[in-house]
Design a protein around this motif. Structure first.
Motif, PDB file in Angstrom:
ATOM      1  N   PHE A  34      -0.950   8.414   4.324  1.00  0.00           N
ATOM      2  CA  PHE A  34      -1.361   9.317   3.151  1.00  0.00           C
ATOM      3  C   PHE A  34      -3.132   9.802   3.969  1.00  0.00           C
ATOM      4  CE2 PHE A  34       2.873   7.177   1.247  1.00  0.00           C
ATOM      5  CZ  PHE A  34       3.128   8.806   0.956  1.00  0.00           C
ATOM      6  N   ASP A  43       1.251  -0.602   0.081  1.00  0.00           N
ATOM      7  CA  ASP A  43       0.302   0.008  -0.173  1.00  0.00           C
ATOM      8  C   ASP A  43       1.050   1.215   0.189  1.00  0.00           C
ATOM      9  OD1 ASP A  43      -2.300  -1.527   0.490  1.00  0.00           O
ATOM     10  OD2 ASP A  43      -2.356  -1.616   1.868  1.00  0.00           O
ATOM     11  N   HIS A  54       1.351   6.791  -6.824  1.00  0.00           N
ATOM     12  CA  HIS A  54       0.146   7.250  -6.655  1.00  0.00           C
ATOM     13  C   HIS A  54       0.523   8.821  -6.966  1.00  0.00           C
ATOM     14  CE1 HIS A  54      -3.592   8.878  -7.669  1.00  0.00           C
ATOM     15  NE2 HIS A  54      -3.985   9.699  -6.057  1.00  0.00           N
ATOM     16  N   GLU A  55       1.068   9.313  -5.843  1.00  0.00           N
ATOM     17  CA  GLU A  55       1.148  10.996  -5.025  1.00  0.00           C
ATOM     18  C   GLU A  55       2.406  11.329  -6.097  1.00  0.00           C
ATOM     19  OE1 GLU A  55       0.079  13.019  -2.612  1.00  0.00           O
ATOM     20  OE2 GLU A  55      -0.921  11.299  -2.218  1.00  0.00           O
ATOM     21  N   ASN A  90       1.140   4.048  -2.750  1.00  0.00           N
ATOM     22  CA  ASN A  90       0.703   5.271  -2.692  1.00  0.00           C
ATOM     23  C   ASN A  90       1.397   6.257  -3.184  1.00  0.00           C
ATOM     24  OD1 ASN A  90      -1.992   5.628  -1.008  1.00  0.00           O
ATOM     25  ND2 ASN A  90      -1.235   4.839   0.363  1.00  0.00           N
TER      26      ASN A  90
END
Length: 346
Positions: free
Chosen positions: A291, A114, A121-122, A118
């Protein structure tokens, strides 16, 4: 070997163990195995006792002469699933199963997956924006000064966002690395808070927020890492300025030392309160997750990376303290940090 000595041996083992005899029925099971599958296992057919196809198939393969088999068993009787790594092996005509709880390892693996997802994605959003603007500036907007200036401003904003994220990731890594080592230097909390608030004055002024400091106790010393505590209170006060700006005021209180039952000793409380919009109750328990954001769009607008409170939590854990967040929609948010006053035991 008779059943009684077998049971004595497997009861001494630290893992759940099940033994299946040549008649395909459970010959012995230790107390830890009873906790997984229930009591009264001895005498049951192994299919009735186990029920999960993957384990039953592994037993059948070993009974057919195959070597050691490894499979998984999922216990769904508790409040959450428990995942076991099951070893199935032949032993002098019997089949022996050992169950090893892999739940913590699986959860840690999922957290890592995860985390990578994350971070990816960021970073993807600002990187995509930068690449798009670079392409535009290399083509259609190459000779357009107004567009070039606007795009360069956006690119700088996105690059700074990536820099903040990388800085926070490095900070989180350092904090996690040191979390088991309790700091020993004595820190003057009052002086530290004065310095933090002074440093945030330009940001508070720009947001139209007044930050007040109430030193109920002006000379409180705690064992700590001054740099990390500056990071904690900078983050908390900065959050109060950013997300509580609608209330126009942030109050910081340094309370006198008092007994704290959860910390089993004396502690000093630092309270940061704003009068902003507040946070819906269902978000509060998750605020320190990496996040996690109450409002993704607003958080990114004000420069949040989603890691600040996660870093705060780890720093406070290192100081053997406690973090409490209380909020009510329309009434603002109060964050309390409790720090032990006693030095660590040598």
């Amino acid at each position: 070997m008779t059943t009684a000595p077998i049971l004595a041996v497997i009861d001494a083992l630290p893992l759940p163990v099940l033994m299946i005899g040549p008649d395909e029925r459970v010959r012995a099971a230790n107390a830890l195995m009873d906790a997984v599958l229930g009591n009264g296992l001895v005498g049951k057919h192994y299919i009735t006792a186990l029920r999960q196809p993957a384990v039953i198939a592994a037993i059948a393969e070993v009974r057919a002469g195959q070597a050691l088999r490894i499979t998984q068993y999922t216990d769904r009787d508790g409040p959450k699933d428990t995942l076991y790594r099951v070893s199935v092996a032949a032993a002098d005509g019997d089949i022996v199963l050992t169950f090893e709880d892999q739940t913590a390892a699986e959860e840690a693996g999922q957290m890592r997956r995860d985390f990578v997802a994350n971070v990816s994605h960021e970073l993807r959003t600002p990187l995509t924006a930068l690449l798009g603007f670079i392409e535009t500036l290399s083509g259609a907007a190459k000779d357009d000064p107004a567009a070039r200036d606007r795009f360069l401003g956006i690119m700088a904003h996105e690059a700074n966002r990536m820099r903040r994220l990388v800085d926070d990731l490095m900070s989180l890594s350092r904090v996690e690395e040191d979390e088991r080592v309790r700091p020993r230097e004595q820190v003057d909390l009052g002086g530290l808070l004065v310095s933090v608030i002074k440093g945030l004055e330009p940001q508070a002024k720009a947001a139209g927020v007044t930050v007040s400091l109430d030193l109920v106790s002006s000379n409180e010393m705690v064992p700590g890492d001054a740099g990390q505590l500056v990071q904690v209170f900078t983050n908390l006060i900065e959050n109060a300025i950013k997300y509580g700006a609608s209330g126009g005021a942030v109050a910081v209180h340094l309370m006198p030392r008092a007994m704290h039952q959860r910390l089993r000793g004396e502690a000093v409380e630092v309270r940061v309160a704003d009068k902003g919009d507040g946070i819906p109750e269902h978000h509060i328990a998750r605020l320190t997750e990496r996040f996690y954001r109450v409002d993704n769009h607003r958080s990114r607008e004000v420069g949040g990376t989603g890691l600040g409170l996660a870093i705060v939590k780890h720093i406070i854990n290192r100081h053997r303290g406690r973090l409490l967040i209380a909020s009510e929609e329309g009434q603002g948010t109060t964050v309390s940090v409790f720090l032990p006053t006693a030095p660590p035991v040598s």
